[in-house]
Design a protein around this motif. Structure first.
Motif, PDB file in Angstrom:
ATOM      1  N   UNK A   1       0.840  -1.206   0.000  1.00  0.00           N
ATOM      2  CA  UNK A   1       0.000   0.000   0.000  1.00  0.00           C
ATOM      3  C   UNK A   1       0.871   1.252   0.000  1.00  0.00           C
ATOM      4  N   UNK A   2       1.888   1.260   0.859  1.00  0.00           N
ATOM      5  CA  UNK A   2       2.772   2.423   0.945  1.00  0.00           C
ATOM      6  C   UNK A   2       3.542   2.633  -0.359  1.00  0.00           C
ATOM      7  N   UNK A   3       4.016   1.547  -0.949  1.00  0.00           N
ATOM      8  CA  UNK A   3       4.757   1.634  -2.214  1.00  0.00           C
ATOM      9  C   UNK A   3       3.877   2.253  -3.304  1.00  0.00           C
ATOM     10  N   UNK A   4       2.619   1.801  -3.368  1.00  0.00           N
ATOM     11  CA  UNK A   4       1.690   2.336  -4.365  1.00  0.00           C
ATOM     12  C   UNK A   4       1.410   3.814  -4.100  1.00  0.00           C
ATOM     13  N   UNK A   5       1.251   4.194  -2.832  1.00  0.00           N
ATOM     14  CA  UNK A   5       1.005   5.598  -2.498  1.00  0.00           C
ATOM     15  C   UNK A   5       2.204   6.467  -2.883  1.00  0.00           C
ATOM     16  N   UNK A   6       3.416   5.990  -2.613  1.00  0.00           N
ATOM     17  CA  UNK A   6       4.614   6.753  -2.993  1.00  0.00           C
ATOM     18  C   UNK A   6       4.719   6.901  -4.512  1.00  0.00           C
ATOM     19  N   UNK A   7       4.370   5.826  -5.223  1.00  0.00           N
ATOM     20  CA  UNK A   7       4.412   5.881  -6.683  1.00  0.00           C
ATOM     21  C   UNK A   7       3.429   6.934  -7.210  1.00  0.00           C
ATOM     22  N   UNK A   8       2.212   6.943  -6.646  1.00  0.00           N
ATOM     23  CA  UNK A   8       1.202   7.905  -7.090  1.00  0.00           C
ATOM     24  C   UNK A   8       1.568   9.328  -6.684  1.00  0.00           C
ATOM     25  N   UNK A   9       2.166   9.490  -5.501  1.00  0.00           N
ATOM     26  CA  UNK A   9       2.582  10.828  -5.064  1.00  0.00           C
ATOM     27  C   UNK A   9       3.699  11.380  -5.940  1.00  0.00           C
ATOM     28  N   UNK A  10       4.540  10.506  -6.446  1.00  0.00           N
ATOM     29  CA  UNK A  10       5.678  10.929  -7.257  1.00  0.00           C
ATOM     30  C   UNK A  10       5.318  11.293  -8.679  1.00  0.00           C
ATOM     31  N   UNK A  11       4.130  10.927  -9.119  1.00  0.00           N
ATOM     32  CA  UNK A  11       3.733  11.245 -10.489  1.00  0.00           C
ATOM     33  C   UNK A  11       3.060  12.611 -10.546  1.00  0.00           C
ATOM     34  N   UNK A  12       2.972  13.153 -11.729  1.00  0.00           N
ATOM     35  CA  UNK A  12       2.367  14.468 -11.918  1.00  0.00           C
ATOM     36  C   UNK A  12       0.868  14.376 -11.649  1.00  0.00           C
ATOM     37  N   UNK A  13       0.412  15.148 -10.686  1.00  0.00           N
ATOM     38  CA  UNK A  13      -0.990  15.080 -10.272  1.00  0.00           C
ATOM     39  C   UNK A  13      -1.948  15.673 -11.297  1.00  0.00           C
ATOM     40  N   UNK A  14      -1.425  16.428 -12.262  1.00  0.00           N
ATOM     41  CA  UNK A  14      -2.313  17.040 -13.260  1.00  0.00           C
ATOM     42  C   UNK A  14      -2.776  16.029 -14.297  1.00  0.00           C
ATOM     43  N   UNK A  15      -2.068  14.937 -14.423  1.00  0.00           N
ATOM     44  CA  UNK A  15      -2.426  13.905 -15.388  1.00  0.00           C
ATOM     45  C   UNK A  15      -3.745  13.254 -14.955  1.00  0.00           C
ATOM     46  N   UNK A  16      -4.701  13.192 -15.849  1.00  0.00           N
ATOM     47  CA  UNK A  16      -6.033  12.655 -15.540  1.00  0.00           C
ATOM     48  C   UNK A  16      -5.964  11.183 -15.144  1.00  0.00           C
TER      49      UNK A  16
END
Length: 174
Positions: free
Chosen positions: A50-65
Motif C-alpha cells: 500500500x505504501x509503495x503504491x502511495x509513494x508511486x502515485x505521489x511521485x507522479x504528476x498530479x495534473x495527469x487525468x
C-alpha cells in the motif's frame, strides 16, 4: 496463483535476531491471535505494498487525468476495506501501521463484534466453519472484511453456535 508456484507472499525480517522486534512481533501475534509470525509478516507485506503504491502515485504528476483516476481508485479501495477513513488522502496511507491492516481481518472483526470471547476462539469458530459473511461461510481467518460486510457477520444457520444457550457463547453474544 498457479499450482506449483514457489513465490512467497511475504518478506521475512532482514535481521532475524533483534530482541526488540521479536518482542513487538510476539505482542502483536498474541494480541491479534495469529497462528504464527508468518501471518504478521504477510500483513506487513500488504502494508508495504500500500505504501509503495502511495509513494508511486505521489511521485507522479498530479495534473495527469490517468494518475488522478488511479489515485481515486486506490483510495476508494482502501476506504472500502476500512483501512482508511473517508476524506483521507495519499499522505495518510504513508502513516498507516500494521495494526490498521490486522484490524480488518475476519478473525479480529468477529472478536470485536462479540462473536467470540477471545481472538483465538474467533479463529477456531472461523476455521471450523461457524462464521458467515453476507450469508457465505468463510473459513479463512485472514479474510479482509470490507466495511459494507461488517454488519453481515453472523454464525452459520446450521451451526450449533446459533443457539443462545451454547456453552461456548458468552453473555450478550449475537
Amino acid at each position: 496463483m498457479p499450482l506449483g508456484s514457489n513465490t512467497k507472499l511475504y518478506e521475512t525480517p532482514n535481521h532475524p535476531f533483534q530482541g526488540e522486534r521479536i518482542a513487538a512481533e510476539g505482542d502483536l501475534v498474541g494480541r491479534y491471535g495469529l497462528k504464527n509470525k508468518e501471518e504478521l509478516w504477510r500483513a506487513e507485506s500488504e502494508l508495504r505494498d500500500y505504501r509503495r503504491e502511495a509513494r508511486r502515485l505521489l511521485g507522479q504528476v498530479a495534473t495527469d487525468e490517468l494518475v488522478r483516476q488511479e489515485t481515486e481508485q486506490f483510495l476508494a479501495r482502501l476506504i472500502r476495506l476500512g483501512i482508511l477513513d473517508e476524506g483521507d488522502g495519499l499522505d495518510n496511507v504513508l502513516g498507516l501501521d500494521v495494526t490498521d491492516v490486522l484490524e480488518r481481518r475476519l478473525q479480529t472483526v468477529a472478536y470485536r463484534k462479540g462473536l467470540a470471547n477471545t481472538t483465538a476462539q474467533a479463529r477456531q469458530f472461523i476455521v471450523h466453519g461457524h462464521v458467515t459473511v453476507d450469508g457465505a461461510r468463510v473459513t479463512r481467518p485472514s479474510y479482509t472484511v470490507e466495511v459494507a460486510e461488517e454488519d453481515s457477520l453472523a454464525f452459520d444457520e446450521n451451526s450449533p453456535l446459533t443457539d443462545e444457550l451454547h456453552p461456548e457463547r458468552a453473555e450478550g453474544q449475537q
